[in-house]
Design an enzyme around this catalytic site. Structure first.
Site, PDB file in Angstrom:
ATOM      1  N   GLN A 182      46.835  53.171  38.859  1.00  0.00           N
ATOM      2  CA  GLN A 182      46.489  53.444  40.426  1.00  0.00           C
ATOM      3  C   GLN A 182      46.907  52.333  41.272  1.00  0.00           C
ATOM      4  OE1 GLN A 182      42.508  51.669  40.733  1.00  0.00           O
ATOM      5  NE2 GLN A 182      41.998  52.839  42.876  1.00  0.00           N
ATOM      6  N   GLY A 183      48.175  52.696  41.924  1.00  0.00           N
ATOM      7  CA  GLY A 183      48.946  51.679  42.551  1.00  0.00           C
ATOM      8  C   GLY A 183      48.555  51.419  44.002  1.00  0.00           C
ATOM      9  N   SER A 208      46.642  47.807  44.799  1.00  0.00           N
ATOM     10  CA  SER A 208      46.711  46.381  45.072  1.00  0.00           C
ATOM     11  C   SER A 208      48.143  45.989  44.976  1.00  0.00           C
ATOM     12  CB  SER A 208      46.105  45.700  44.142  1.00  0.00           C
ATOM     13  OG  SER A 208      44.534  46.305  44.213  1.00  0.00           O
ATOM     14  N   GLU A 237      35.611  55.323  42.214  1.00  0.00           N
ATOM     15  CA  GLU A 237      35.691  54.344  41.346  1.00  0.00           C
ATOM     16  C   GLU A 237      34.250  53.208  41.362  1.00  0.00           C
ATOM     17  OE1 GLU A 237      39.219  51.917  42.161  1.00  0.00           O
ATOM     18  OE2 GLU A 237      38.855  50.676  40.395  1.00  0.00           O
ATOM     19  N   GLU A 281      31.609  40.601  47.000  1.00  0.00           N
ATOM     20  CA  GLU A 281      31.719  40.076  48.177  1.00  0.00           C
ATOM     21  C   GLU A 281      31.733  41.130  49.249  1.00  0.00           C
ATOM     22  OE1 GLU A 281      33.315  38.447  46.003  1.00  0.00           O
ATOM     23  OE2 GLU A 281      32.141  36.929  45.660  1.00  0.00           O
TER      24      GLU A 281
HETATM   25  C1  LIG Z   1      40.528  44.154  35.629  1.00  0.00           C
HETATM   26  C2  LIG Z   1      41.144  44.672  36.895  1.00  0.00           C
HETATM   27  C3  LIG Z   1      42.020  45.776  36.737  1.00  0.00           C
HETATM   28  C4  LIG Z   1      42.415  46.266  37.987  1.00  0.00           C
HETATM   29  N1  LIG Z   1      43.181  47.306  38.140  1.00  0.00           N
HETATM   30  C5  LIG Z   1      43.833  47.845  39.163  1.00  0.00           C
HETATM   31  C6  LIG Z   1      44.345  48.908  39.283  1.00  0.00           C
HETATM   32  O1  LIG Z   1      44.529  49.615  38.209  1.00  0.00           O
HETATM   33  N2  LIG Z   1      45.016  49.278  40.318  1.00  0.00           N
HETATM   34  C7  LIG Z   1      45.008  48.612  41.634  1.00  0.00           C
HETATM   35  O2  LIG Z   1      45.403  48.821  42.686  1.00  0.00           O
HETATM   36  N3  LIG Z   1      44.239  47.249  41.569  1.00  0.00           N
HETATM   37  C8  LIG Z   1      43.490  46.861  40.462  1.00  0.00           C
HETATM   38  N4  LIG Z   1      42.664  45.928  40.222  1.00  0.00           N
HETATM   39  C9  LIG Z   1      42.703  44.898  41.695  1.00  0.00           C
HETATM   40  C10 LIG Z   1      41.589  44.684  42.426  1.00  0.00           C
HETATM   41  O3  LIG Z   1      41.433  46.097  43.028  1.00  0.00           O
HETATM   42  C11 LIG Z   1      41.650  43.613  43.221  1.00  0.00           C
HETATM   43  O4  LIG Z   1      41.778  42.373  42.314  1.00  0.00           O
HETATM   44  C12 LIG Z   1      40.481  43.559  44.135  1.00  0.00           C
HETATM   45  O5  LIG Z   1      40.623  44.451  45.290  1.00  0.00           O
HETATM   46  C13 LIG Z   1      40.406  42.170  44.792  1.00  0.00           C
HETATM   47  O6  LIG Z   1      41.653  41.852  45.623  1.00  0.00           O
HETATM   48  P1  LIG Z   1      42.463  40.383  45.154  1.00  0.00           P
HETATM   49  O7  LIG Z   1      42.343  40.238  43.700  1.00  0.00           O
HETATM   50  O8  LIG Z   1      43.835  40.470  45.984  1.00  0.00           O
HETATM   51  O9  LIG Z   1      41.364  39.373  45.891  1.00  0.00           O
HETATM   52  P2  LIG Z   1      41.346  38.954  47.193  1.00  0.00           P
HETATM   53  O10 LIG Z   1      41.171  40.024  48.088  1.00  0.00           O
HETATM   54  O11 LIG Z   1      42.492  37.853  47.595  1.00  0.00           O
HETATM   55  O12 LIG Z   1      39.984  38.187  47.184  1.00  0.00           O
HETATM   56  C14 LIG Z   1      39.862  36.633  46.719  1.00  0.00           C
HETATM   57  C15 LIG Z   1      38.180  36.212  47.050  1.00  0.00           C
HETATM   58  O13 LIG Z   1      38.005  36.220  48.274  1.00  0.00           O
HETATM   59  C16 LIG Z   1      36.998  37.143  48.616  1.00  0.00           C
HETATM   60  N5  LIG Z   1      37.106  37.859  49.842  1.00  0.00           N
HETATM   61  C17 LIG Z   1      38.307  38.514  50.191  1.00  0.00           C
HETATM   62  N6  LIG Z   1      38.038  39.068  51.626  1.00  0.00           N
HETATM   63  C18 LIG Z   1      36.641  38.639  51.873  1.00  0.00           C
HETATM   64  C19 LIG Z   1      35.890  39.099  52.994  1.00  0.00           C
HETATM   65  N7  LIG Z   1      36.366  39.667  53.980  1.00  0.00           N
HETATM   66  N8  LIG Z   1      34.475  38.629  52.871  1.00  0.00           N
HETATM   67  C20 LIG Z   1      34.231  38.115  52.071  1.00  0.00           C
HETATM   68  N9  LIG Z   1      34.954  37.563  51.079  1.00  0.00           N
HETATM   69  C21 LIG Z   1      36.276  37.884  50.944  1.00  0.00           C
HETATM   70  C22 LIG Z   1      37.092  38.169  47.380  1.00  0.00           C
HETATM   71  O14 LIG Z   1      35.711  38.698  47.111  1.00  0.00           O
HETATM   72  C23 LIG Z   1      37.381  37.390  46.237  1.00  0.00           C
HETATM   73  O15 LIG Z   1      36.317  36.554  45.659  1.00  0.00           O
HETATM   74  C24 LIG Z   1      42.370  45.535  39.367  1.00  0.00           C
HETATM   75  C25 LIG Z   1      41.617  44.218  39.203  1.00  0.00           C
HETATM   76  C26 LIG Z   1      40.895  43.581  37.941  1.00  0.00           C
HETATM   77  C27 LIG Z   1      40.292  42.209  38.005  1.00  0.00           C
END
Ligand SMILES: Cc1cc2nc3c(=O)[nH]c(=O)nc-3n(C[C@H](O)[C@H](O)[C@H](O)COP(=O)(O)OP(=O)(O)OC[C@H]3O[C@@H](n4cnc5c(N)ncnc54)[C@H](O)[C@@H]3O)c2cc1C
Length: 414
Positions: A130-131, A133, A248, A391
């Site tokens: 899944q591409g 993030s 998902e 969140e």
């Molecule tokens: C084990 C694992 C597998 C994954 N696999 C995939 C995958 O296969 N493909 C893929 O595309 N992605 C994947 N992901 C990515 C995942 O979808 C993202 O990590 C997730 O959407 C959060 O984005 P971020 O890590 O950029 O955190 P950020 O968006 O930077 O968030 C950082 C913190 O800020 C908080 N935050 C951000 N915005 C808000 C808001 N508006 N209100 C309140 N709080 C907020 C968040 O809750 C978090 O605590 C995976 C992640 C993990 C941990």
């Protein structure tokens, strides 16, 4: 709303058919005390099992018959999942194919896309990742900057994805890319199906806390896919992606709680074995964990009853589901570590059982052999993040279920 826990006669007849199939097809001794497999046996069995599931028609059996499914009714699907969960037999070939892109294609895909990809998903002969993030687009996914531009009959893709689970094993990625940079940010995105095995795709594994490398960075430099591999129309990718995220975040109504219940049994046994069950605070936390698993089970039955009756009394539950189970599990695994005490901090897995290099090893990497509880503790940390953080789920519940005002947009920096 009344919840009726008895199943109709036809459902029980169907249950017997599945139970018989399982008894005939699972390895001898499966589920009995002392049953074990070596790593090689497990890998061989896993391949064989995928073939048997496919031959039995049990993978994605709810999908329409014209695409190779069995067109099972909702209740039949539930019974199927319950029977597999009862004997702890896996019911999938590839999570990303079965649970995410497959159902999305059935809803949004063209006839050609369905004919090309659905049979390969069912037979387990195609692996997906899944591409979505990117380094600067996670929760705020619509900020993604990966670009796709048309060049004749092909899309040319440039950009970077991150946290791409299983990318190192995938044949295809379902990818979000910006196809109209001038459109408002949610409007200029398309959902593309891109082959992974080509020169413009570079996968760099990310090493995790337990030593395994389950997810990756993926770099696209001039990668290509056919023009027709866009799902749901050019610049309509946001809606298609929301469908995928809906799958998902869902969980199987009446079986979702089972893995937590089994794990809790193990934690209770550890507490008993260590005399921790006499500690009133641990007892309280165990009771709280048990209650939450029960709540999940009962809410599952409520959701099922609602769906079977065609009513919408529990629609709000769907929105709270991912947040509820992921936070419950994180809390329970913290309890597990407190039950283990200092023992939880030493490597409890055995080298012989470790699967170095495999996707989601059951007991960490051979260089860092954690046991099942420790592995689950680590993984629970990620469950409130992937598929939309807790969140973000709260924002969704606040705005879409409770009707609270929308969260204010951050001011652009001067
Ligand atoms: C084990 C694992 C597998 C994954 N696999 C995939 C995958 O296969 N493909 C893929 O595309 N992605 C994947 N992901 C990515 C995942 O979808 C993202 O990590 C997730 O959407 C959060 O984005 P971020 O890590 O950029 O955190 P950020 O968006 O930077 O968030 C950082 C913190 O800020 C908080 N935050 C951000 N915005 C808000 C808001 N508006 N209100 C309140 N709080 C907020 C968040 O809750 C978090 O605590 C995976 C992640 C993990 C941990």
């Amino acid at each position: 709303m009344d919840v009726d826990l008895t199943y109709p006669k036809e459902a029980e007849e169907f249950r017997a058919v599945i139970a018989e199939w399982l008894a005939e097809n699972l390895p001898e001794g499966w589920g009995t005390e002392g049953f074990s497999m070596t790593r090689d046996e497990r890998l061989a069995w896993s391949d064989e099992w995928a073939k048997r599931l496919h031959a039995g028609g049990w993978i994605c059996a709810s999908w329409p018959e014209e695409y190779g499914g069995k067109g099972l009714s909702l209740l039949e699907q539930v019974v199927l999942q319950e029977e597999f969960a009862r004997v702890e037999a896996p019911l999938r070939a590839d999570f990303f194919g079965d649970t995410l892109v497959g159902p999305t294609l059935l809803q949004w895909g063209s006839e050609e896309q369905k004919q090309e990809f659905i049979p390969r998903i069912l037979s387990g002969t195609i692996a997906w990742c899944q591409g979505f993030s990117e380094p600067d687009a996670g929760s705020d996914l619509a900020s993604l900057t990966t670009r796709a531009e048309l060049d004749g009959d092909e899309w040319v893709i440039n950009g970077q994805k991150v946290w791409t689970t299983q990318a190192q094993y995938a044949d295809y990625v379902f990818l979000l890319a910006r196809t109209d940079p001038d459109a408002p940010k949610h409007a200029g995105i398309s959902y593309l199906l891109v082959p992974m095995h080509q020169p413009g795709v570079e996968v760099r594994p990310i090493r995790q806390i337990d030593g395994s490398s389950e997810f990756n960075e993926v770099f696209f430099s001039g990668a290509r896919c056919p023009k027709d591999n866009v799902v749901g129309g050019v610049n309509n990718g946001w809606k298609v992606a929301m469908t995928t995220l809906g799958f998902e975040r869902g969980s199987s109504a009446t079986t979702g709680h089972r893995r937590f219940a089994r794990e809790l049994d193990r934690i209770v046994a550890e507490a008993e074995g260590r005399g921790k069950d006499a500690d009133p605070l641990i007892r309280q936390r165990l009771a709280r964990a048990w209650s939450k698993v029960k709540i999940m089970q009962i809410n599952g039955y409520r959701t099922l009853t609602d769906a079977l009756n065609g009513t919408h009394h529990t629609a709000a539950l769907g929105a709270t589901n991912k947040m509820f189970w992921s936070e419950m599990h994180k809390e329970t695994m913290e309890l597990a570590m407190d039950v283990l005490g200092p023992d939880g901090q030493i490597l409890r897995g055995s080298d012989a059982e470790a699967d170095d290099g495999d996707f989601r090893p059951r007991r960490g990497a051979s260089t860092y052999p954690v046991d099942d509880l420790q592995a689950s503790y680590f993984f629970s940390r990620s469950e409130t993040i992937w598929g939309g953080t807790a969140e973000i789920q709260r924002n969704i519940v606040g705005e879409r279920v409770l009707g609270l005002p929308k969260e204010p947009k951050a001011e652009a920096k001067a």
